[in-house]
Design a protein around this motif. Structure first.
Motif, PDB file in Angstrom:
ATOM      1  N   GLU A  75     -42.589  37.897 103.007  1.00 49.10           N
ATOM      2  CA  GLU A  75     -43.783  38.561 102.485  1.00 49.10           C
ATOM      3  C   GLU A  75     -44.849  38.692 103.566  1.00 49.10           C
ATOM      4  OE1 GLU A  75     -42.071  36.233 100.984  1.00 49.10           O
ATOM      5  OE2 GLU A  75     -41.700  36.835  98.904  1.00 49.10           O
ATOM      6  N   PHE A  76     -44.936  37.679 104.436  1.00 49.19           N
ATOM      7  CA  PHE A  76     -45.899  37.745 105.535  1.00 49.19           C
ATOM      8  C   PHE A  76     -45.577  38.926 106.459  1.00 49.19           C
ATOM      9  CE2 PHE A  76     -47.251  36.415 109.869  1.00 49.19           C
ATOM     10  CZ  PHE A  76     -48.609  36.272 109.644  1.00 49.19           C
ATOM     11  N   ALA A  77     -44.297  39.086 106.778  1.00 45.82           N
ATOM     12  CA  ALA A  77     -43.897  40.207 107.642  1.00 45.82           C
ATOM     13  C   ALA A  77     -44.262  41.538 106.984  1.00 45.82           C
ATOM     14  CB  ALA A  77     -42.398  40.142 107.940  1.00 45.82           C
ATOM     15  N   THR A  78     -44.059  41.620 105.668  1.00 50.71           N
ATOM     16  CA  THR A  78     -44.364  42.870 104.967  1.00 50.71           C
ATOM     17  C   THR A  78     -45.868  43.131 104.925  1.00 50.71           C
ATOM     18  OG1 THR A  78     -42.390  42.636 103.617  1.00 50.71           O
ATOM     19  CG2 THR A  78     -44.101  44.091 102.770  1.00 50.71           C
ATOM     20  N   ALA A  99     -44.956  41.379  98.094  1.00 52.33           N
ATOM     21  CA  ALA A  99     -45.892  40.797  99.068  1.00 52.33           C
ATOM     22  C   ALA A  99     -47.339  40.959  98.607  1.00 52.33           C
ATOM     23  CB  ALA A  99     -45.689  41.451 100.438  1.00 52.33           C
ATOM     24  N   LEU A 100     -47.647  42.123  98.084  1.00 52.77           N
ATOM     25  CA  LEU A 100     -49.013  42.383  97.621  1.00 52.77           C
ATOM     26  C   LEU A 100     -49.383  41.481  96.450  1.00 52.77           C
ATOM     27  CD1 LEU A 100     -51.654  44.033  97.472  1.00 52.77           C
ATOM     28  CD2 LEU A 100     -50.399  45.758  96.150  1.00 52.77           C
ATOM     29  N   ARG A 101     -48.461  41.317  95.497  1.00 54.30           N
ATOM     30  CA  ARG A 101     -48.740  40.480  94.332  1.00 54.30           C
ATOM     31  C   ARG A 101     -48.923  39.020  94.753  1.00 54.30           C
ATOM     32  NH1 ARG A 101     -47.054  41.414  89.094  1.00 54.30           N
ATOM     33  NH2 ARG A 101     -45.573  39.692  89.265  1.00 54.30           N
ATOM     34  N   LEU A 102     -48.091  38.572  95.698  1.00 54.42           N
ATOM     35  CA  LEU A 102     -48.242  37.196  96.187  1.00 54.42           C
ATOM     36  C   LEU A 102     -49.598  37.011  96.867  1.00 54.42           C
ATOM     37  CD1 LEU A 102     -47.133  34.355  96.914  1.00 54.42           C
ATOM     38  CD2 LEU A 102     -46.206  35.402  99.013  1.00 54.42           C
TER      39      LEU A 102
END
Lengths: 396, 396
Positions: free
Chosen positions: B262-265, B323-326
């Motif tokens: 998710e960080f990469a995204t 990723a955005l939701r996290l």
């Protein structure tokens, strides 16, 4: 079932050439087919995130109230249908319902073909060299101040070519603020809201001396260089001091084509730019030519007199200096520059992050020379141009 | 041979711990060996480019007159020696001569070890979460206004933590301009030089309503988000309206560690932010968390209520929304935020490109609430801090 959904209108307009021909569900996606046969898969969260109803958007501000984090992880499309009016109607497993206009869906479609079309439709800069000296159009101060159409035409030229000349600006201090107020606010710097370019006895910048100033952008020492520079001539009696302009994008594209190795180096090597002053200490490092995510030329950043030592691995110094020397030599090549002598009442407006400017040495003993300058950021030019385009019915 | 070379002093200071032990020529390089055994190869053009003599630098402005393009392609070092005073003396094949202090050479040495040392010496941000609510230091308005040492201490805290509280600011309109004037000029926007945060009948932004404002940065719609936001409380009588702050760098580092996918995204997916107004039309796209060239966290850019539709390939939408939701869920996690109620005379100064702020919903019927805000860019904070450090003898 009758669904009444108030849609909160965005300011953006979109084409309505294509209608929805069908809709089917497939895993996480709602797949619509279009009247021209194209298919687009819309992810469930993309659709939910963009629900335009008045619960999800605050009608007063047209700002989103709903946050996609509020949707449960297993939210799914319960029903998908095309309404009699041709809109896509989604019923969600949590009971919410959404309605989407086909024009909006097409304008934001994430299929490869639609995205490629959007990419191709973007405006391309008009690249120029010496030949532009004859073609350079000038704009009239009175027209710009009075007429939104003239303002739009001027800003369109500025966005495309990065260099425009305005004539008949009143020969008065701060008259340059008139056209700036037609756009928005200005960008203040430590040199003031408006700066006076004349030779000063205790200069804190080469700009305030009478020496030759080689081709440069202003304030490369800042994270964001000022976007557009306004330079208004109030007095120009001294011998020398001609203005020179170089389209940095023309040099960038020529390097890309004819010197790909040097182009790769100049677009990826951070160069340090420093100020040197007793009251301020600005520093920034970035490539002399920066590309955007798509590889298009985005920015030129260069002032040799503000450059700090290059911080790079020893083994790369040879290649870096080869690229730097080529770039700098090209800024001096007559095929890339135009040279003009300013007359009182003339005002240049140019993209300071693209067009380098230079000033020939002048002799302060032969007469007075006084220019006034100010900056406005690209954001403000773009915002004003988009609103004018909206009002004039031009695509933006 | 006696060489008299006037060196134009830069403002930068450098350590003088290491002396030159030897010098040898090798191809394009002049290789110096140091008193601690290290070796550094300096490319001929690097040395020529950085000649500090008064022909190459204008002493008045400390700006470079010489341009490396002026050197012939075959320029070579004719002689290299260490002077009695310990400086490196270079004689060039075109007859020019240069002198370099060993401290300057070491400070800019391009060997891998010297570069790694410079990299490691850079200041690291102080990352915080909920526990910072108790540790949060406050600064006194009077001290900052009167004392350069106090000003430096405050700016150091602001640069490190991104969030500071100043107390005892006069409860008067525009009092926030006092501390800003101690730094430099402010950053004007279309909301004015100073903006008033209170509920307005015809709001053009959610900020000017009484609704809950989720954690956000201001003006993510601009290419350069304002660097530091000042928010000065003049009245706060309404029920609700608490201020919430989230260190976006803490979330970024937690994502990097625990959710690398998710960080990469989130660090590579451009997100669109739009304004929605009848007079302006600002748009910018950039990742919600941006890294600099070295992979360090550089910037957080996020306001859900200003977010436009995500423009990405259909097949990536699932990962992007995950990723955005996290990221968004983490901004709501109590472990990452501190919440405070402002009292009149309190003023927050925070890094708007790192620290997200939120405002709880308030009830405008229960009393008046009035904050004044203004922005100053990171460049100005950094410049002022460096000059103060120079004056106070602190490394910078």
């Amino acid at each position: 079932m009758t669904i009444e959904l108030e849609i909160v209108q965005d300011w953006r307009v979109f084409a309505t050439d294509h209608s929805l021909a069908g809709v089917a569900l497939s895993g996480d996606d709602t797949v619509v087919s279009w009247s021209d046969g194209r298919e687009t898969a819309f992810h469930r969260f993309f659709l939910r995130d963009n629900c335009p109803c008045s619960q999800c958007y605050l009608p007063l501000t047209r700002e989103q109230l709903f946050e996609v984090t509020d949707a449960p992880a297993d939210l799914a499309v319960h029903s998908a249908a095309i309404s009699a009016a041709g809109d896509l109607i989604i019923g969600w497993t949590d009971g919410h319902a959404s309605r989407y206009a086909p024009g909006w869906l097409r304008a934001h479609a994430p299929d490869a073909q639609s995205r490629a079309e959007r990419h191709a439709a973007r405006a391309q800069p008009f690249i120029w060299g010496r030949e532009y000296a004859d073609a350079l159009q000038s704009f009239d101060y009175g027209d710009i101040m009075a007429d939104d159409g003239a303002l739009w035409t001027w800003l369109s030229a500025l966005k495309s070519s990065g260099l425009t000349l305005i004539r008949n600006v009143p020969v008065e201090e701060e008259a340059l603020l008139g056209p700036i107020a037609r756009i928005s606010h200005l960008r203040e710097t430590n040199f003031g809201r408006v700066f006076d370019v004349k030779s000063k006895p205790r200069a804190d910048s080469a700009a305030y001396t009478s020496v030759n100033l080689p081709a440069h952008t202003d304030l490369p020492t800042r994270e964001l260089q000022p976007g557009v520079q306004f330079l208004h001539c109030l007095q120009n009696e001294a011998t020398g001091g001609e203005s020179v302009f170089v389209d940095g994008f023309a040099i960038g594209e020529a390097m890309r084509k004819h010197h790909p190795g040097e182009f790769a180096t100049i677009t990826t090597t951070p160069m340090a730019f420093w100020n040197r002053d007793d009251r301020t200490d600005y520093r920034w490092s970035a490539p002399a030519i920066a590309l955007n995510d798509e590889g298009d030329l985005d920015e030129v950043r260069f002032a040799n007199f503000l450059r700090g030592p290059i911080d790079a691995p020893a083994e790369k110094m040879g290649d870096i200096y080869a690229a730097l020397r080529l770039f700098q030599a090209m800024t001096r090549d007559p095929k890339y520059f135009i040279e003009r002598r300013l007359a009182p009442g003339d005002m240049w407006a140019f993209d300071n992050r693209r067009v380098m400017h230079a000033r020939r040495e002048f002799d302060p003993q032969t007469g007075s020379r006084h220019l006034q300058g100010a900056y406005v950021d690209r954001d403000e030019i773009n915002s004003r141009w988009r609103v004018l385009s909206r009002q004039l019915g031009e695509p933006c």
